[in-house]
Design a protein around this motif. Structure first.
Motif, mmCIF file in Angstrom:
data_model
loop_
_atom_site.group_PDB
_atom_site.id
_atom_site.type_symbol
_atom_site.label_atom_id
_atom_site.label_comp_id
_atom_site.label_asym_id
_atom_site.label_seq_id
_atom_site.Cartn_x
_atom_site.Cartn_y
_atom_site.Cartn_z
ATOM 1 N N ARG A 70 46.840 53.594 -5.120
ATOM 2 C CA ARG A 70 45.567 53.047 -5.593
ATOM 3 C C ARG A 70 45.724 52.336 -6.930
ATOM 4 N NH1 ARG A 70 40.998 52.382 -2.850
ATOM 5 N NH2 ARG A 70 39.820 52.793 -4.728
ATOM 6 N N VAL A 71 46.693 52.741 -7.730
ATOM 7 C CA VAL A 71 46.877 52.131 -9.051
ATOM 8 C C VAL A 71 47.062 50.621 -8.917
ATOM 9 C CG1 VAL A 71 48.352 52.054 -11.111
ATOM 10 C CG2 VAL A 71 47.775 54.265 -10.049
ATOM 11 N N ALA A 72 47.917 50.189 -8.015
ATOM 12 C CA ALA A 72 48.151 48.749 -7.821
ATOM 13 C C ALA A 72 46.887 48.044 -7.346
ATOM 14 C CB ALA A 72 49.288 48.527 -6.828
ATOM 15 N N ARG A 73 46.121 48.707 -6.488
ATOM 16 C CA ARG A 73 44.870 48.093 -6.006
ATOM 17 C C ARG A 73 43.843 47.967 -7.122
ATOM 18 N NH1 ARG A 73 43.735 51.430 -0.668
ATOM 19 N NH2 ARG A 73 45.683 52.465 -1.067
ATOM 20 N N PHE A 74 43.765 48.986 -7.972
ATOM 21 C CA PHE A 74 42.843 48.898 -9.108
ATOM 22 C C PHE A 74 43.232 47.734 -10.007
ATOM 23 C CE2 PHE A 74 42.272 53.743 -8.727
ATOM 24 C CZ PHE A 74 41.121 53.605 -7.967
ATOM 25 N N LEU A 75 44.526 47.612 -10.301
ATOM 26 C CA LEU A 75 44.993 46.538 -11.176
ATOM 27 C C LEU A 75 44.717 45.169 -10.565
ATOM 28 C CD1 LEU A 75 48.385 48.019 -12.364
ATOM 29 C CD2 LEU A 75 46.333 47.661 -13.771
ATOM 30 N N GLY A 136 53.455 58.616 -12.363
ATOM 31 C CA GLY A 136 54.490 57.578 -12.476
ATOM 32 C C GLY A 136 53.938 56.164 -12.389
ATOM 33 N N PRO A 137 53.160 55.827 -11.343
ATOM 34 C CA PRO A 137 52.608 54.478 -11.266
ATOM 35 C C PRO A 137 51.634 54.146 -12.397
ATOM 36 C CG PRO A 137 52.599 55.495 -9.099
ATOM 37 C CD PRO A 137 52.992 56.562 -10.081
ATOM 38 N N VAL A 138 50.880 55.146 -12.868
ATOM 39 C CA VAL A 138 49.983 54.889 -13.996
ATOM 40 C C VAL A 138 50.812 54.556 -15.243
ATOM 41 C CG1 VAL A 138 48.244 55.895 -15.548
ATOM 42 C CG2 VAL A 138 48.086 56.299 -13.074
ATOM 43 N N ALA A 152 53.717 55.686 -22.801
ATOM 44 C CA ALA A 152 53.063 55.456 -21.514
ATOM 45 C C ALA A 152 52.957 56.729 -20.674
ATOM 46 C CB ALA A 152 53.799 54.362 -20.739
ATOM 47 N N GLY A 153 54.019 57.520 -20.621
ATOM 48 C CA GLY A 153 53.986 58.742 -19.823
ATOM 49 C C GLY A 153 52.955 59.731 -20.329
ATOM 50 N N ALA A 154 52.897 59.897 -21.657
ATOM 51 C CA ALA A 154 51.924 60.820 -22.240
ATOM 52 C C ALA A 154 50.499 60.342 -21.997
ATOM 53 C CB ALA A 154 52.184 60.980 -23.739
ATOM 54 N N LEU A 155 50.259 59.046 -22.123
ATOM 55 C CA LEU A 155 48.915 58.517 -21.885
ATOM 56 C C LEU A 155 48.529 58.623 -20.411
ATOM 57 C CD1 LEU A 155 48.789 55.437 -24.273
ATOM 58 C CD2 LEU A 155 47.691 57.676 -24.563
ATOM 59 N N ALA A 156 49.495 58.459 -19.509
ATOM 60 C CA ALA A 156 49.205 58.627 -18.081
ATOM 61 C C ALA A 156 48.772 60.069 -17.797
ATOM 62 C CB ALA A 156 50.428 58.256 -17.240
ATOM 63 N N ILE A 157 49.463 61.028 -18.411
ATOM 64 C CA ILE A 157 49.065 62.436 -18.257
ATOM 65 C C ILE A 157 47.664 62.651 -18.815
ATOM 66 C CG2 ILE A 157 49.543 64.788 -19.070
ATOM 67 C CD1 ILE A 157 52.552 64.033 -18.874
#
Length: 198
Positions: A70-75, A136-138, A152-157
């Motif tokens: 869904r991440v790619a679709r949202f983007l 991961g995708p986020v 990026a990893g921390a913000l995705a969490i």
């Protein structure tokens, strides 16, 4: 993909995810899954020789893959992708559902974690993998938008944790307030993490 074009096995995994997100693992029986999927009850043993545990784990895996895709679709739907815009789109999926269909459903990965993390090691591992498959995708999307890789990893969490917590609160309150609040409050913080160029 519409449910009608899935094979019986895929329909049962999808149905298990839908029932788990509504009722939790304990209240989701194999018979209910077969009925929801429109599949013969005898096919459960054929496709899931590991029984309910296998079916639950596959439903959790499906949900993690779905969230990651869904991440790619949202983007793609954003005119100008930003971290805050991505998070707002992730939240909007839930506010739209709750405003149109009510507050019955939640995240199947969260439901399985709550019900099984302590009692079923394989389901806890499946849930951890599903969250990783979403995080991961986020994180990759944030990096692509200019967030430094080390953040990026921390913000995705943070994004996924805030979303999951807001989903729980929205269901408890039968109100989207928690969802709209996290989108509004985290958006500027996420956008501020983009590295300035030049």
């Amino acid at each position: 993909m519409a449910q009608s074009v899935r094979g019986p096995r895929e329909r049962m995994v999808f149905s298990a995810a839908q029932l788990i997100r509504r009722d939790g693992v304990a209240a989701t029986g194999m018979r209910e899954v077969a009925a929801h999927a429109g599949a013969p009850r005898g096919s459960l043993q054929h496709y899931f020789p590991g029984g309910k545990e296998q079916l639950v784990n596959e439903a959790v895996d499906w949900a993690g893959r779905y969230a990651g895709k869904r991440v790619a679709r949202f983007l793609a739907a954003l005119d100008e992708p930003t971290p805050g815009g991505l998070f707002a789109a992730m939240v909007r999926q839930w506010t739209d559902e709750y405003e149109t269909a009510g507050f019955a459903g939640g995240c199947p990965v969260a439901a399985a974690t709550v019900d099984c993390a302590e009692s079923t090691v394989s389901t806890r591992a499946a849930a951890a993998a599903a969250f990783a498959g979403w995080t991961g995708p986020v994180a990759a999307a944030l990096t692509d938008m200019g967030v430094p890789e080390e953040r990026a990893g921390a913000l995705a969490i943070l994004m996924i944790s805030a979303l999951e917590g807001a989903i729980l609160m929205a269901r408890a309150e039968c109100d989207v307030r928690a969802l709209t609040t996290v989108a509004r409050e985290l958006g500027p913080l996420l956008d501020a993490a983009v590295r300035e160029v030049g």
